[in-house]
Design a protein around this motif. Structure first.
Motif, short mmCIF file in Angstrom:
data_model
loop_
_atom_site.label_atom_id
_atom_site.label_comp_id
_atom_site.label_asym_id
_atom_site.label_seq_id
_atom_site.Cartn_x
_atom_site.Cartn_y
_atom_site.Cartn_z
N ALA A 85 0.86 -1.33 -0.15
CA ALA A 85 -0.11 0.12 0.00
C ALA A 85 0.80 0.98 0.31
O ALA A 85 0.43 2.27 -0.73
CB ALA A 85 -0.85 -0.02 1.04
N MET A 86 2.00 1.18 0.83
CA MET A 86 2.90 2.27 0.88
C MET A 86 3.59 2.41 -0.42
O MET A 86 3.46 3.61 -0.80
CB MET A 86 3.90 2.04 2.09
CG MET A 86 3.33 2.27 3.38
SD MET A 86 4.49 1.88 4.74
CE MET A 86 5.66 3.06 4.64
N HIS A 90 3.08 6.03 -2.74
CA HIS A 90 4.27 6.74 -3.10
C HIS A 90 4.41 6.97 -4.71
O HIS A 90 4.86 8.15 -4.93
CB HIS A 90 5.54 6.35 -2.46
CG HIS A 90 5.83 7.07 -1.06
ND1 HIS A 90 5.49 6.80 0.05
CD2 HIS A 90 6.99 7.78 -1.19
CE1 HIS A 90 5.93 7.68 0.69
NE2 HIS A 90 6.87 8.36 0.30
N PHE A 91 4.22 5.69 -5.35
CA PHE A 91 4.98 5.77 -6.71
C PHE A 91 3.66 5.35 -7.58
O PHE A 91 4.22 5.34 -8.85
CB PHE A 91 6.12 4.74 -6.88
CG PHE A 91 7.08 4.92 -5.80
CD1 PHE A 91 8.25 5.90 -5.95
CD2 PHE A 91 7.24 4.13 -4.70
CE1 PHE A 91 9.04 6.18 -5.18
CE2 PHE A 91 8.33 4.38 -3.70
CZ PHE A 91 9.22 5.45 -3.98
N ALA A 93 0.71 3.34 -9.64
CA ALA A 93 0.70 1.89 -10.43
C ALA A 93 1.55 1.83 -11.43
O ALA A 93 1.20 2.17 -12.54
CB ALA A 93 -0.85 1.51 -10.68
N THR A 94 2.70 1.95 -11.30
CA THR A 94 3.89 2.07 -12.06
C THR A 94 4.69 1.11 -12.43
O THR A 94 4.66 0.38 -11.63
CB THR A 94 4.60 3.38 -11.91
OG1 THR A 94 5.24 3.46 -10.72
CG2 THR A 94 3.71 4.59 -12.02
N LEU A 95 5.49 0.97 -13.41
CA LEU A 95 6.62 0.16 -13.37
C LEU A 95 7.41 0.11 -12.30
O LEU A 95 7.97 -0.74 -11.90
CB LEU A 95 7.45 0.18 -14.98
CG LEU A 95 8.22 -0.68 -15.40
CD1 LEU A 95 7.71 -2.23 -15.29
CD2 LEU A 95 8.95 -0.36 -16.35
N HIS A 96 7.69 1.44 -11.94
CA HIS A 96 8.59 1.67 -11.06
C HIS A 96 8.15 0.87 -9.54
O HIS A 96 9.05 0.39 -8.79
CB HIS A 96 8.68 3.42 -10.75
CG HIS A 96 9.69 3.79 -9.83
ND1 HIS A 96 9.85 4.97 -9.31
CD2 HIS A 96 10.65 2.98 -9.08
CE1 HIS A 96 10.73 5.09 -8.31
NE2 HIS A 96 11.43 4.07 -8.36
N ALA A 97 6.82 1.30 -9.56
CA ALA A 97 6.28 0.58 -8.26
C ALA A 97 6.43 -0.89 -8.26
O ALA A 97 6.82 -1.58 -7.08
CB ALA A 97 5.05 0.84 -7.89
N LEU A 238 13.84 4.28 1.17
CA LEU A 238 13.15 4.09 -0.04
C LEU A 238 11.67 5.30 0.04
O LEU A 238 11.63 5.96 -0.63
CB LEU A 238 12.41 2.62 -0.22
CG LEU A 238 11.41 2.31 -1.19
CD1 LEU A 238 11.64 3.02 -2.42
CD2 LEU A 238 10.94 1.08 -1.32
N PHE A 239 11.15 5.00 1.30
CA PHE A 239 10.11 6.01 1.60
C PHE A 239 10.14 7.22 2.08
O PHE A 239 9.47 8.57 1.93
CB PHE A 239 8.95 5.27 2.61
CG PHE A 239 8.49 3.85 2.07
CD1 PHE A 239 7.84 4.12 0.79
CD2 PHE A 239 8.86 2.76 2.62
CE1 PHE A 239 7.16 2.63 0.27
CE2 PHE A 239 8.02 1.44 1.95
CZ PHE A 239 7.32 1.71 0.86
N TRP A 240 11.33 7.59 2.87
CA TRP A 240 11.83 8.88 3.51
C TRP A 240 13.02 9.43 3.26
O TRP A 240 13.66 10.14 3.70
CB TRP A 240 11.34 8.80 4.95
CG TRP A 240 10.16 8.24 5.27
CD1 TRP A 240 8.77 9.17 5.49
CD2 TRP A 240 9.52 7.03 5.88
NE1 TRP A 240 7.85 8.19 5.53
CE2 TRP A 240 8.17 7.09 5.95
CE3 TRP A 240 10.26 6.14 6.18
CZ2 TRP A 240 7.57 6.15 6.36
CZ3 TRP A 240 9.55 4.74 6.71
CH2 TRP A 240 8.07 4.86 6.83
N GLY A 241 13.64 8.50 2.24
CA GLY A 241 15.31 9.02 1.88
C GLY A 241 15.29 10.38 1.58
O GLY A 241 16.32 11.16 2.15
#
Ligand SMILES: [Zn+2]
Length: 253
Positions: A85-86, A90-91, A93-97, A238-241
């Motif tokens: 979910a996080m 954050h990213f 529904a992408t290829l990145h995600a 990843l999330f807060w860098g």
């Protein structure tokens, strides 16, 4: 709505990760046989295998024999659901995600196998390194060079810590598995994230280790698995860098 779907997918994937965590170190097949109760061997029915819901409905006990089901199973499912979910929040529904979800699954599996067996399986981390670099080729950011530097410098730096830590404490502070894990983090997230991963991993790891020694739950000689702390550091990066780095740069000024 999308985030809810991601959480649901994470719960289902988390259920499979439980199987991987349990069976991979024993070199058992991940597909057959179907899951069964470790106490009475009764196969677990599909209806009793719904992530978290079944655990609650069965009040944490096997339907056939009443043997308690480890709370670890719903924990891993819930954690994977939360991470999915996080990542999508954050990213998108992408290829990145999609690449990051694979990476996060690797972190979950590695952490719990390290907790159980004090080993980080190379079969997870080593394929993760080229996969992370390939995702750099497809996504562009961080660049492949950035990721390569992260993988090499991270593993190299940790090797020095391992070497000198080993000399200082008269035992291996960390294993080879930790080096491969950090190299995988570098390949997926780039070198800045590796710095955060090692910092957070060492800080939280030593804080927990010292607390356990103070509470006499751990002797000085005992080995603390480092993989879960490095994984936590990687998730923080990843999330807060980006926020951590801009906060730190503002702090310097
Ligand atoms: Zn049973």
């Amino acid at each position: 709505m999308l985030i809810l779907w991601a959480a649901g997918l994470g719960l289902v994937v988390g259920s499979f990760l439980n199987v991987v965590i349990y069976r991979l170190p024993k070199e058992e097949s991940l597909v057959v046989p179907r899951s069964h109760c470790p106490a009475c061997q009764a196969p677990i029915r599909v209806i009793d295998n719904i992530p978290i819901v079944s655990f609650l409905l069965l009040r944490g006990r096997c339907r056939a024999c009443g043997h308690p089901i480890a709370w670890r199973y719903p924990l891993v499912e819930g954690l994977t659901g939360l991470l999915f979910a996080m990542a999508v929040a954050h990213f998108g529904a992408t290829l990145h995600a999609a690449f990051l979800l694979t990476f996060l699954c690797g972190l979950v599996v590695v952490s719990f196998i390290d907790l159980d067996h004090q080993v980080i399986p190379n079969i997870i981390t080593l394929p993760g390194i080229p996969l992370g670099l390939v995702s750099g080729l497809l996504l562009g950011q961080p660049s492949v060079l950035d990721r390569l530097i992260g993988a090499l410098a991270g593993a190299g730096f940790l090797y020095l810590v391992l070497f000198y830590g080993g000399v200082l404490y008269g035992q291996e502070a960390m294993g080879e598995g930790d080096l491969n894990l950090v190299a995988m983090v570098g390949a997926f997230l780039g070198w800045k994230a590796v710095v955060i991963t090692i910092l957070v991993g060492c800080l939280v790891g030593s804080a927990v280790g010292l607390s356990l020694i103070a509470l006499r739950r751990l002797s000085r000689r005992q080995h603390i698995p480092f993989g879960p702390f490095l994984s936590l550091g990687a998730a923080v990066a990843l999330f807060w860098g980006d926020r951590l780095i801009s906060w730190y740069l503002g702090f310097l000024r």
